[in-house]
Design a protein around this motif. Structure first.
Motif: not given
Length: 267
Positions: A106, A67, A113-116, A108, A69, A63, A60, A71
């Motif tokens: 997603k 936020t 990964c996922i953004e939250t 990449k 990210v 961001a 983690v 992964s």
């Protein structure tokens, strides 16, 4: 009135058991999760195991503006490639994308990964963990004697019996987590709704995740709803796995035993 009271007592007892299961799961997860800071990244070591029996690790980083990210830093797909399973080409790539889309994760490069936002952090971590476990299972599609993926095998079997179903369904439970089910068969005049989850190997971790999904959504479904887990690898000792589901009013069976459960799904 007596029958109504009996049903109500049964309903309350069932809810109490479900709440207890969710509490036990959350406590077990917290007690067996560790954190480590690596520069600007936090490494989360989870109690869940991959097919090598190594603990799955997520990473983690902030961001900005609340936020984060999350992964796997590409470790899942890199390991698959090292073991001879290229999931970035052909039909496996299609299945990879379908799997990730089901969890809102997603791709990449090789990274999952996922953004939250911070208020949805727990949901995002849960979704990424499920995605990593599901993608790790794609290794078994690399074996030369496997002509089709397990999901496709089960879908073809249901189609051959003319069973109407909803594929790849996400249901929000009491925890507000999204719980993924491979198939949902709507209720008929004879039986209630049937939810199906597929598992490659009947392991303790697979049982915990599947049972959490069922417990999390069970109170929100009709009383006649049933839950089935179909597992692929019948060579492993599955006695504890099957007992776990029996204890929570669910059933599990191996792919080889499917015809014994045909009527329960066709009805």
């Amino acid at each position: 009135m007596a029958l109504y009271q009996l049903n109500m007592d049964s309903y309350l007892t069932q809810n109490s058991e479900i709440e207890s299961l969710i509490d036990q799961y959350c406590r077990w997860l917290k007690e067996n999760t560790s954190l480590k800071s690596i520069q600007d990244v936090t490494e989360i070591t989870t109690p869940f195991l991959n097919r090598h029996n190594d603990f799955i690790q997520l990473y983690v980083r902030a961001a900005g503006k609340g936020t984060f990210v999350l992964s796997d830093l590409g470790s899942t797909i890199q390991d698959l490639e090292m073991c001879g399973c290229d999931v970035l080409k052909g039909h496996r790539f299609t299945l990879l994308n379908q799997t990730l889309n089901g969890f809102g994760v997603k791709l990449k490069g090789q990274e999952l990964c996922i953004e939250t936002q911070k208020e949805n952090f727990c949901l995002a971590k849960h979704s990424l963990l499920q995605a990593v476990l599901s993608v790790d299972d794609l290794f078994y599609s690399a074996k030369p004697n496997v002509e089709a993926f397990f999901y496709e095998d089960v879908a073809a079997w249901l189609d051959s019996m003319e069973v109407r179903y909803i594929p790849r369904l996400n249901l929000t439970g009491q925890s507000q987590f999204q719980n993924y089910f491979d198939f949902a068969i709507p209720k008929s005049q004879k039986v209630g709704e049937r939810l199906i989850k597929l598992v490659k190997n009947p392991t303790n971790d697979a049982a915990r995740l599947a049972l959490f999904s069922w417990a999390d959504i069970k109170a929100q479904r009709e009383a006649t709803s049933k839950f089935y887990v179909i597992y692929k690898n019948s060579s492993k000792d599955s006695s504890k796995f099957r007992t776990a589901f029996n204890n929570y009013d669910a059933q599990s069976f191996s792919w080889e035993e499917r015809n014994e459960y045909k009527q329960a799904l066709v009805a």
